[in-house]
Design an enzyme around this catalytic site. Structure first.
Site, PDB file in Angstrom:
ATOM      1  N   GLU A  58      -1.210  -5.787   8.641  1.00  0.00           N
ATOM      2  CA  GLU A  58      -0.386  -5.162   9.668  1.00  0.00           C
ATOM      3  C   GLU A  58      -0.936  -5.404  11.067  1.00  0.00           C
ATOM      4  O   GLU A  58      -2.153  -5.521  11.267  1.00  0.00           O
ATOM      5  CB  GLU A  58      -0.304  -3.652   9.425  1.00  0.00           C
ATOM      6  CG  GLU A  58       0.414  -3.285   8.154  1.00  0.00           C
ATOM      7  CD  GLU A  58       0.585  -1.786   7.957  1.00  0.00           C
ATOM      8  OE1 GLU A  58       1.125  -1.381   6.912  1.00  0.00           O
ATOM      9  OE2 GLU A  58       0.187  -1.011   8.861  1.00  0.00           O
ATOM     10  N   GLU A  89       9.587  -4.212  10.779  1.00  0.00           N
ATOM     11  CA  GLU A  89       9.947  -2.896  10.243  1.00  0.00           C
ATOM     12  C   GLU A  89      10.387  -1.948  11.350  1.00  0.00           C
ATOM     13  O   GLU A  89       9.697  -1.792  12.366  1.00  0.00           O
ATOM     14  CB  GLU A  89       8.774  -2.276   9.476  1.00  0.00           C
ATOM     15  CG  GLU A  89       9.107  -0.915   8.894  1.00  0.00           C
ATOM     16  CD  GLU A  89       8.080  -0.399   7.901  1.00  0.00           C
ATOM     17  OE1 GLU A  89       8.245   0.734   7.408  1.00  0.00           O
ATOM     18  OE2 GLU A  89       7.110  -1.142   7.602  1.00  0.00           O
ATOM     19  N   ASP A 129      -0.842  -6.292  -0.147  1.00  0.00           N
ATOM     20  CA  ASP A 129      -1.295  -5.710   1.113  1.00  0.00           C
ATOM     21  C   ASP A 129      -2.819  -5.608   1.175  1.00  0.00           C
ATOM     22  O   ASP A 129      -3.453  -5.178   0.200  1.00  0.00           O
ATOM     23  CB  ASP A 129      -0.739  -4.294   1.274  1.00  0.00           C
ATOM     24  CG  ASP A 129       0.568  -4.259   2.036  1.00  0.00           C
ATOM     25  OD1 ASP A 129       0.868  -5.221   2.763  1.00  0.00           O
ATOM     26  OD2 ASP A 129       1.294  -3.243   1.919  1.00  0.00           O
ATOM     27  N   ASP A 155       0.827  -1.206   0.000  1.00  0.00           N
ATOM     28  CA  ASP A 155       0.000   0.000   0.000  1.00  0.00           C
ATOM     29  C   ASP A 155       0.863   1.260   0.000  1.00  0.00           C
ATOM     30  O   ASP A 155       0.332   2.378  -0.083  1.00  0.00           O
ATOM     31  CB  ASP A 155      -0.992  -0.005   1.159  1.00  0.00           C
ATOM     32  CG  ASP A 155      -0.335  -0.119   2.526  1.00  0.00           C
ATOM     33  OD1 ASP A 155       0.910  -0.134   2.606  1.00  0.00           O
ATOM     34  OD2 ASP A 155      -1.071  -0.197   3.537  1.00  0.00           O
ATOM     35  N   SER A 156       2.184   1.070   0.039  1.00  0.00           N
ATOM     36  CA  SER A 156       3.107   2.193  -0.177  1.00  0.00           C
ATOM     37  C   SER A 156       2.930   2.779  -1.570  1.00  0.00           C
ATOM     38  O   SER A 156       3.466   3.855  -1.867  1.00  0.00           O
ATOM     39  CB  SER A 156       4.558   1.745   0.028  1.00  0.00           C
ATOM     40  OG  SER A 156       4.846   0.574  -0.722  1.00  0.00           O
ATOM     41  N   LYS A 210      -0.818  -9.657   2.861  1.00  0.00           N
ATOM     42  CA  LYS A 210      -0.115  -9.172   4.054  1.00  0.00           C
ATOM     43  C   LYS A 210      -1.038  -8.252   4.824  1.00  0.00           C
ATOM     44  O   LYS A 210      -1.776  -7.461   4.225  1.00  0.00           O
ATOM     45  CB  LYS A 210       1.170  -8.431   3.693  1.00  0.00           C
ATOM     46  CG  LYS A 210       1.951  -7.928   4.932  1.00  0.00           C
ATOM     47  CD  LYS A 210       3.298  -7.361   4.553  1.00  0.00           C
ATOM     48  CE  LYS A 210       3.234  -5.993   3.937  1.00  0.00           C
ATOM     49  NZ  LYS A 210       2.687  -4.944   4.869  1.00  0.00           N
TER      50      LYS A 210
END
Length: 279
Positions: free
Chosen positions: A127, A191, A95, A56-57, A125
């Site tokens: 978070e 991270e 993501d 999502d970056s 993925k």
């Protein structure tokens, strides 16, 4: 004998999560990069990358937004399909965007199913420490990569881009890693955490750890490709090493193109078509 041989003579035609696990078991570092389009995905796949993350970056590096929070399921699906179609060999992970799994496990499972069907990816993925959600998605037949430490979707709750897992938070991070493994995650991204705790977690877990700003003792490394290859604008994070200066190459090429257009030296005869008159 290793299923990988010496990596020069044999390589799986398509990497699966079992291959990624085998790399950890054999002590072979795992390489990962982000990708958001077919062209970069194809190049990285040809180079031999192990994992491509459709992150999502993309909100930052593709759409120019200040944070990842605005990414939608439709946007992730579009980018994920482009990468998965262009890169059949690497393990492609997509993501789950902010807002697609926080309400309930049912919402998260449904979002994961929709994203897998829309993209053709190999895994998703998500978070944060969400063992119940991870377990539910895995039970639905979808591999899950966890993400701990600094989690960009929680940047406001975390107080900005701050290193996680220091001091008293060290044990909390360690236990979170154990819980996502127990829930069925096949790997975990660490991270912006101290390299010492990242190394300890990597040694303690059976599943692979993928570091970004977590030192070199993790089982693998990932970077945002525009940071790693010098296409991003502005100051890069401390943990980034620039392996190329793509922005300068593009800048110079664009300047030369503009100059030759203005000088009418492009296109030349070799780049033009003719319709000669018959005698």
């Amino acid at each position: 004998m290793s299923v990988y041989g010496n990596n020069q003579q044999f390589s799986p035609k398509r990497l699966r999560i079992r291959h990624i696990q085998a790399m950890k078991d054999e002590g072979r570092p795992i390489s990962a990069l982000t990708s958001y389009d077919a062209l970069s995905a194809s190049i990285f796949a040809q180079a031999g990358i192990d994992i491509l993350l459709v992150g999502d970056s993309a909100a930052n590096v593709v759409f120019g937004r200040p944070s990842t929070l605005s990414m939608s399921m439709n946007e992730m699906a579009m980018l994920g399909r482009a990468v998965a179609d262009a890169a059949p060999r690497p393990l492609v992970v997509v993501d789950l965007p902010f807002g697609s799994y926080e309400v309930s496990c049912q919402q998260g499972v449904q979002s994961a199913i929709e994203l897998m069907k829309a993209t053709g990816a190999d895994a998703i993925k998500l978070e944060g420490e969400r063992p119940e959600l991870i377990r539910a998605i895995v039970e639905a037949g979808i591999p899950v990569m966890a993400h701990l430490g600094f989690t960009p979707q929680s940047e406001h709750a975390l107080g900005g881009f701050v290193v996680q897992g220091k001091g008293e938070a060290r044990e909390t991070l360690f236990e979170a890693a154990r819980r996502v493994e127990e829930a069925g995650a096949f790997a975990v991204v660490l991270e912006m955490v101290p390299q010492e705790i990242a190394g300890e977690i990597s040694s303690a877990l059976r599943i692979p750890t993928i570091g970004i700003g977590a030192g070199n003792a993790t089982d693998g490394q990932i970077l945002v490709w525009t940071d790693a290859f010098g296409l991003g604008q502005g100051r890069a994070p401390r943990f980034v090493r620039r392996f190329a200066d793509v922005a300068s190459v593009l800048d110079q090429a664009a300047r030369e193109y503009i100059q030759e257009v203005h000088a009418r030296t492009f296109p030349a005869e070799a780049e033009s078509f003719s319709d000669p008159k018959e005698d």
